[in-house]
Design an enzyme around this catalytic site. Structure first.
Site, PDB file in Angstrom:
ATOM      1  N   LYS A  72      43.278  56.166  38.673  1.00 13.60           N
ATOM      2  CA  LYS A  72      44.240  55.334  39.392  1.00 13.60           C
ATOM      3  C   LYS A  72      44.927  54.386  38.401  1.00 13.60           C
ATOM      4  O   LYS A  72      44.295  53.481  37.862  1.00 13.60           O
ATOM      5  CB  LYS A  72      43.561  54.501  40.486  1.00 13.60           C
ATOM      6  CG  LYS A  72      44.601  53.875  41.413  1.00 13.60           C
ATOM      7  CD  LYS A  72      44.158  52.600  42.064  1.00 13.60           C
ATOM      8  CE  LYS A  72      44.548  51.345  41.355  1.00 13.60           C
ATOM      9  NZ  LYS A  72      45.980  51.034  41.253  1.00 13.60           N
TER      10      LYS A  72
ATOM     11  N   GLY B 180      41.060  45.860  32.955  1.00 13.85           N
ATOM     12  CA  GLY B 180      41.894  44.971  33.759  1.00 13.85           C
ATOM     13  C   GLY B 180      41.378  43.549  33.663  1.00 13.85           C
ATOM     14  O   GLY B 180      40.661  43.200  32.713  1.00 13.85           O
TER      15      GLY B 180
ATOM     16  N   THR C 278      39.358  39.947  34.494  1.00  7.18           N
ATOM     17  CA  THR C 278      37.930  39.652  34.662  1.00  7.18           C
ATOM     18  C   THR C 278      37.541  39.514  36.133  1.00  7.18           C
ATOM     19  O   THR C 278      36.490  40.002  36.550  1.00  7.18           O
ATOM     20  CB  THR C 278      37.573  38.374  33.857  1.00  7.18           C
ATOM     21  OG1 THR C 278      37.825  38.661  32.474  1.00  7.18           O
ATOM     22  CG2 THR C 278      36.125  37.976  34.030  1.00  7.18           C
TER      23      THR C 278
ATOM     24  N   THR D  30      38.893  40.993  38.707  1.00  9.73           N
ATOM     25  CA  THR D  30      38.841  42.344  39.299  1.00  9.73           C
ATOM     26  C   THR D  30      37.585  43.065  38.808  1.00  9.73           C
ATOM     27  O   THR D  30      36.921  43.767  39.586  1.00  9.73           O
ATOM     28  CB  THR D  30      40.086  43.174  38.893  1.00  9.73           C
ATOM     29  OG1 THR D  30      41.244  42.372  39.017  1.00  9.73           O
ATOM     30  CG2 THR D  30      40.235  44.412  39.740  1.00  9.73           C
TER      31      THR D  30
ATOM     32  N   GLU E 209      36.367  46.725  30.603  1.00  9.26           N
ATOM     33  CA  GLU E 209      37.162  46.098  29.535  1.00  9.26           C
ATOM     34  C   GLU E 209      38.030  45.045  30.196  1.00  9.26           C
ATOM     35  O   GLU E 209      38.954  45.392  30.939  1.00  9.26           O
ATOM     36  CB  GLU E 209      38.058  47.135  28.848  1.00  9.26           C
ATOM     37  CG  GLU E 209      37.330  48.222  28.105  1.00  9.26           C
ATOM     38  CD  GLU E 209      36.560  47.693  26.914  1.00  9.26           C
ATOM     39  OE1 GLU E 209      36.862  46.583  26.437  1.00  9.26           O
ATOM     40  OE2 GLU E 209      35.641  48.395  26.470  1.00  9.26           O
TER      41      GLU E 209
ATOM     42  N   CYS F  25      45.821  42.575  25.747  1.00  9.84           N
ATOM     43  CA  CYS F  25      44.545  41.856  25.834  1.00  9.84           C
ATOM     44  C   CYS F  25      44.115  41.338  24.466  1.00  9.84           C
ATOM     45  O   CYS F  25      43.313  40.430  24.374  1.00  9.84           O
ATOM     46  CB  CYS F  25      43.485  42.762  26.433  1.00  9.84           C
ATOM     47  SG  CYS F  25      43.349  44.326  25.550  1.00  9.84           S
TER      48      CYS F  25
ATOM     49  N   GLU G 239      43.434  32.753  31.001  1.00  9.44           N
ATOM     50  CA  GLU G 239      44.275  33.791  30.423  1.00  9.44           C
ATOM     51  C   GLU G 239      45.687  33.706  31.027  1.00  9.44           C
ATOM     52  O   GLU G 239      45.847  33.861  32.232  1.00  9.44           O
ATOM     53  CB  GLU G 239      43.655  35.166  30.739  1.00  9.44           C
ATOM     54  CG  GLU G 239      44.272  36.269  29.934  1.00  9.44           C
ATOM     55  CD  GLU G 239      43.716  37.642  30.295  1.00  9.44           C
ATOM     56  OE1 GLU G 239      43.337  37.858  31.459  1.00  9.44           O
ATOM     57  OE2 GLU G 239      43.683  38.498  29.398  1.00  9.44           O
TER      58      GLU G 239
HETATM   59  P1  NDP Z   1      44.067  43.894  37.324  1.00  5.37           P
HETATM   60  O1  NDP Z   1      42.638  43.554  37.159  1.00  5.37           O
HETATM   61  O2  NDP Z   1      44.861  43.171  38.330  1.00  5.37           O
HETATM   62  O3  NDP Z   1      44.259  45.449  37.640  1.00  5.37           O
HETATM   63  C1  NDP Z   1      43.751  46.459  36.821  1.00  5.37           C
HETATM   64  C2  NDP Z   1      43.638  47.739  37.638  1.00  5.37           C
HETATM   65  O4  NDP Z   1      42.659  47.554  38.659  1.00  5.37           O
HETATM   66  C3  NDP Z   1      44.932  48.109  38.364  1.00  5.37           C
HETATM   67  O5  NDP Z   1      45.038  49.521  38.422  1.00  5.37           O
HETATM   68  C4  NDP Z   1      44.687  47.531  39.737  1.00  5.37           C
HETATM   69  O6  NDP Z   1      45.485  48.142  40.712  1.00  5.37           O
HETATM   70  C5  NDP Z   1      43.220  47.847  39.926  1.00  5.37           C
HETATM   71  N1  NDP Z   1      42.524  47.036  40.929  1.00  5.37           N
HETATM   72  C6  NDP Z   1      42.850  45.810  41.404  1.00  5.37           C
HETATM   73  N2  NDP Z   1      41.929  45.414  42.327  1.00  5.37           N
HETATM   74  C7  NDP Z   1      41.012  46.407  42.426  1.00  5.37           C
HETATM   75  C8  NDP Z   1      39.826  46.594  43.206  1.00  5.37           C
HETATM   76  N3  NDP Z   1      39.389  45.670  44.063  1.00  5.37           N
HETATM   77  N4  NDP Z   1      39.135  47.743  43.055  1.00  5.37           N
HETATM   78  C9  NDP Z   1      39.557  48.683  42.181  1.00  5.37           C
HETATM   79  N5  NDP Z   1      40.673  48.575  41.432  1.00  5.37           N
HETATM   80  C10 NDP Z   1      41.389  47.442  41.542  1.00  5.37           C
HETATM   81  O7  NDP Z   1      44.689  43.746  35.859  1.00  5.37           O
HETATM   82  P2  NDP Z   1      46.209  43.842  35.466  1.00  5.37           P
HETATM   83  O8  NDP Z   1      46.741  45.178  35.844  1.00  5.37           O
HETATM   84  O9  NDP Z   1      46.878  42.601  35.940  1.00  5.37           O
HETATM   85  O10 NDP Z   1      46.103  43.837  33.864  1.00  5.37           O
HETATM   86  C11 NDP Z   1      46.035  42.700  33.112  1.00  5.37           C
HETATM   87  C12 NDP Z   1      44.589  42.369  32.770  1.00  5.37           C
HETATM   88  O11 NDP Z   1      43.995  43.449  32.062  1.00  5.37           O
HETATM   89  C13 NDP Z   1      44.489  41.185  31.851  1.00  5.37           C
HETATM   90  O12 NDP Z   1      43.446  40.346  32.298  1.00  5.37           O
HETATM   91  C14 NDP Z   1      44.109  41.804  30.513  1.00  5.37           C
HETATM   92  O13 NDP Z   1      43.424  40.936  29.658  1.00  5.37           O
HETATM   93  C15 NDP Z   1      43.278  42.956  30.939  1.00  5.37           C
HETATM   94  N6  NDP Z   1      43.216  43.969  29.888  1.00  5.37           N
HETATM   95  C16 NDP Z   1      42.045  44.136  29.186  1.00  5.37           C
HETATM   96  C17 NDP Z   1      41.971  45.041  28.130  1.00  5.37           C
HETATM   97  C18 NDP Z   1      40.698  45.258  27.372  1.00  5.37           C
HETATM   98  O14 NDP Z   1      40.597  46.264  26.687  1.00  5.37           O
HETATM   99  N7  NDP Z   1      39.712  44.391  27.457  1.00  5.37           N
HETATM  100  C19 NDP Z   1      43.152  45.817  27.735  1.00  5.37           C
HETATM  101  C20 NDP Z   1      44.309  45.572  28.531  1.00  5.37           C
HETATM  102  C21 NDP Z   1      44.338  44.674  29.580  1.00  5.37           C
HETATM  103  P3  NDP Z   1      46.903  47.471  41.110  1.00  5.37           P
HETATM  104  O15 NDP Z   1      47.664  47.232  39.859  1.00  5.37           O
HETATM  105  O16 NDP Z   1      47.518  48.503  41.937  1.00  5.37           O
HETATM  106  O17 NDP Z   1      46.557  46.205  41.810  1.00  5.37           O
END
Ligand code: NDP
Length: 475
Positions: free
Chosen positions: A172, A225, A227, A229, A247, A281, A379
């Site tokens: 997804k 994504g 923290t 989430t 991650e 990130c 962040e």
């Molecule tokens: P989110 O946590 O909002 O979303 C990440 C993914 O999770 C999206 O596909 C989102 O769907 C999905 N999601 C949201 N809620 C749920 C749930 N309850 N159950 C399952 N899936 C869910 O992150 P962002 O997309 O806003 O990305 C930015 C974040 O990612 C930043 O905090 C960044 O630091 C982190 N990141 C970390 C990296 C690492 O390697 N450590 C690398 C890159 C980014 P939808 O978008 O449809 O809501």
């Protein structure tokens, strides 16, 4: 308007609800395509397809399976321009970045794991009366969830090892940036990947994503994504005792010592702070500068940042595109206001950039904030950095480690001993010395503290996507 579809059992299908979510071009601020608003029924169909495909895929001769990964890489490469342009339009990031980073690195991810699985071996242990050997079997159906900042790059970083190790996949992508994942499904279809081996469902996190995490037949979740989430996902997956790789976010420090190679440190720090509008990130959002160097570095840094060209992402001269969405635009601006109210002085930027449409923010540099301020602790994930002087190595370490996060740290120094001391004591999963974002795909990738659990990359990824089973034979 283009309609993006789910990819389930080798077919492109809408959601069973027949509802769609608009997909917005952030540089224009308007919808240009739409994605299925998938629900638990769609996830169920995808998991069923992946379960059906598992026996064939997991037992396929390794060379044949690895060959499919090479073909996926070739398939993306054959449409390189189309992928680069699509990633640029979907995310608002500069075209030159998608050409130099996002898409080439996605291709490399498939090539790397096609090769890595050919080299992957398991352990055996021998003593006088017995032989132990460890099987590394696929985990089963795995769920992969990725964010919007590096859409194809981060998704391929999960898909490639999962498939290489013999798992079947339900993925997804973020609903905010679904386009290149959809295009990847077309590549999968073109190369004749057996149906059901790879499935993709689009939709929102709380409905589609959570249905995937909670599905009892999904044996492992690999998530990148935020923290909060990640914590939510852990709370759904943990009671089912699923394998989990998280991650998560970061608030990375860049530490610049007075003995650093000045020109290199300055040029690279502008990049590490503002690449992809600060939405990586790994970006350094807290810059710690040795006191004796502080005034000069600050002034030169601000001058360089002022030369960054903000504008149309499709223009190859653009350094800074749009931030990814209106919601994110408002979030970043609200943090700039917060920083001001916490006593921060804006040295440059601090407001929306002039544009006819879309969500552009001027690259922003702030000084004068205490480390415990919210702007230095939370962040922001946008084109905003803070500057702070430090007096000693000990103080630099204390400031760098004053964060709940522990993803990456960057150190600029020409003193090798100091570099090793810092590397040992910095609380981060990734330490770069005199460089940033340099990657060797064989190395472990991930964070400590609130930045995650587990590691991706190289053998770590292949270990995550396999179940070790020890077999002991007595002679
Ligand atoms: P989110 O946590 O909002 O979303 C990440 C993914 O999770 C999206 O596909 C989102 O769907 C999905 N999601 C949201 N809620 C749920 C749930 N309850 N159950 C399952 N899936 C869910 O992150 P962002 O997309 O806003 O990305 C930015 C974040 O990612 C930043 O905090 C960044 O630091 C982190 N990141 C970390 C990296 C690492 O390697 N450590 C690398 C890159 C980014 P939808 O978008 O449809 O809501």
């Amino acid at each position: 308007m283009d309609t993006i579809l789910n990819y389930i059992a080798g077919k492109f299908v809408p959601s069973s609800s027949d509802h769609f979510i608009p997909n917005i071009n952030p540089a224009r601020g308007e919808a240009y395509s739409r994605i299925p608003d998938s629900n638990a029924d769609d996830v169920n169909l995808a998991v069923e397809a992946a379960s059906m495909a598992l026996p064939i895929w997991s037992k396929m001769p390794l060379e044949e399976r690895a060959g499919y990964l090479d073909k996926i890489a070739d398939g993306i490469e054959a449409r390189l321009e189309e992928f680069c342009r699509a990633e640029c339009v979907d995310t608002g990031k500069p075209l030159q970045l998608t050409e130099q980073v996002d898409i080439p690195r996605s291709i490399q991810n498939f090539r790397f794991f096609a090769s890595a699985i050919r080299q992957f071996s398991s352990e055996s242990h021998l003593d006088a009366s017995s032989l132990n050997y460890t099987r590394r079997d696929p985990v089963g159906v795995v769920g992969l969830i990725s964010p919007w900042n590096l859409p194809l790059y981060l998704l391929s970083w999960k898909i490639a090892p999962a498939l290489a190790a013999g798992n079947t996949v339900v993925a997804k992508p973020s609903e905010v940036t679904p386009m290149t994942a959809f295009m990847l499904c077309k590549v999968m279809e073109e190369i004749g990947l057996p149906q059901g081996v790879f499935n993709l469902v689009h939709g929102s996190g709380p409905s589609t994503g959570e249905a995937l995490v909670g599905h009892p037949r999904v044996k492992a979740i690999s998530f990148t994504g935020g923290t909060s989430t990640g914590k939510r996902i852990a709370s759904v997956a943990a009671p089912q005792l699923k394998k989990l790789s998280l991650e998560l976010g970061g608030k990375n420090a860049g530490v610049i010592f007075a003995d650093a190679d000045y020109d290199k440190a300055l040029a690279r720090t502008v990049r590490s702070a503002f690449t992809n509008q600060g939405q990586i990130c790994l970006c350094t959002s807290r810059l710690l500068i040795e006191e004796s160097l502080y005034p000069k570095f600050r002034d030169d840094f601000v001058s360089r940042v002022r030369t960054l060209k903000v504008g149309d992402p499709l223009n190859r001269q653009t350094d800074q595109g749009a931030v990814v969405s209106e919601a994110h635009f408002n979030k970043v601006l609200s943090y700039i206001e917060l920083a001001k109210s916490e006593g921060g002085k804006i040295l440059t930027g601090g407001k929306p950039a002039k544009a006819e449409s879309g969500w552009f923010i001027e690259p922003t540099v702030i000084e004068g904030l205490p480390m415990e301020s919210r702007a230095n602790q939370e962040e922001i994930f946008g084109p905003v950095v803070t500057l702070m002087p430090f007096k000693s190595e000990i103080e630099a370490l204390r400031l760098a480690n004053s964060s709940i996060y522990g993803l990456a740290s960057v150190v600029w120094t020409s003193d090798l001993n100091k570099a090793h001391r810092m590397a040992e004591r910095l609380e981060a999963g990734i330490i770069w010395i005199n460089t940033w974002m340099k990657r060797d795909l064989r190395t472990p990738f991930g964070g400590m503290k609130a930045s995650g659990m587990g590691r991706e990359g190289g053998l770590e990824a292949l270990r995550f996507f396999t179940e070790p089973k020890n077999v002991c034979i007595e002679f």
